[in-house]
Design an enzyme around this catalytic site. Sequence first.
Site, PDB file in Angstrom:
ATOM      1  CE  LYS A 241      45.844  50.642  35.727  1.00  0.00           C
ATOM      2  NZ  LYS A 241      44.798  49.555  35.212  1.00  0.00           N
ATOM      3  NE  ARG A 315      44.429  39.432  38.778  1.00  0.00           N
ATOM      4  CZ  ARG A 315      43.711  39.116  37.625  1.00  0.00           C
ATOM      5  NH1 ARG A 315      43.496  37.994  36.905  1.00  0.00           N
ATOM      6  NH2 ARG A 315      42.774  40.226  37.204  1.00  0.00           N
TER       7      ARG A 315
END
Length: 462
Positions: A241, A315
Amino acid sequence: MPLPLVASRDLAVPIHCLTKGGLDALADRVPPFALAWARSAGFDGKAGSHLMVPGPDGDLGLVLFGIGGAQQEAEPYAFAALSAALPAGTYEIATPLGPREANAAVLGWIMGRYAFRRYKDDDGKAPPLLVPPIGADLDQVRRTAEAVYLIRDLVNTPASDMGPEDLAAAAIRVAAVHDARIAVTVGDDLLEAGYPMVHAVGRASDRAPRLIDLNWGESDAPRVTLVGKGVCFDTGGLDLKPSAGMLLMKKDMGGAAHALGLAHMIMDAQLPVRLRVLIPAVENSVAGNAMRPGDVLTSRKGLTVEIGNTDAEGRLVLADALAEADEDRPDLLVDFATLTGAARVALGPELPALFTPDDELAAALADHAFEQRDPLWRLPLWAPYDKGLESKVADLNNVSDGPFAGAITAALFLKRFVTETTTWAHLDLFAWTAKPGPGRPVGGEAMVVRALFALIAERFPA
């Protein structure tokens, strides 16, 4: 947690509630002097505003507090504006309230006193105390406030003090309060226990990943299972990120915090369910053994997953935990996750996204969300988008092949791992307040737990 409440009405200052422009309606309830004072001060009862009116002796005589219809519905903690602003003393609400309004008033008063003080000394000021209005369910208000404080404190704690081990310790403390059973699987033991994707996401950190499994209640009771994403910090992995994207990543374990907060409410209320809480607790870090884009992982369910992006790690850990939960076939399965920026683009920071294949569950939860002023919004599990998760080398990819509908495709990914349980809800939430409001300072925030508790209590009555 000490509550800013008091039983004695001795010397309590009355609080009179009014709608905007509703001063005249108070004519038979407050002294004429108070109305004249309010008019001379230009006080019109705007929602959230208050006016302190002196008594004949110069001490505080009464308080006027503005409430509003639609605005009040949008401010579940409206009375927090008073407890945050009034000086020390004892107060009581002189306006008659129904049970729901009484609960909301007391809960709001408590929320107005919240502050994250782990790294700062208390200001030392005595709080204003409220005499709870008649009809308030103080046990329910207390357990709700405790859950909200717990969720906020966990989310607000920086990752330096809230790693996977610390999150497990928090779960152990919750379990101890309620005599719940808890087991924690750590590090390489995750592979032997069958949680390979939890291990893969967390193995690059020097703080070992773990799977937290809390159980409470009678074995023959209806089964309620909560799953919470516990990514204690998310660098994005090798798909790193940018620095701006990491600033709030201490809150990426917000789903786990919500699962623990709701679990506390359920156990404290002694709801007649068999509760299970599953939390995959990891830190998504960068190291030589970090998972790579293009790697293929084999999940607990046996499905193989190609890693299209290492920053879609939440996820993955949820998938293993959901597969474990699904093997148990609970009567209700709910997962919480700070999963996608796409949900925030679609609904903003204050409105969690609900995904479920169960229309009846969606309708019931929407009703409770409205009743509790604890909002959410259903988004579709749109089956045609499922093809976007196709992989040429594995059963599915962890990200879709396009930039659109990211919240939906993430939910569809999770749905692949819930095949035996029909009553399942996935909540994609922000777990953070970006713009402050009454009782909601900037920082960690509890969302949907009040609505979900009401639904569970209704669905599984004593």
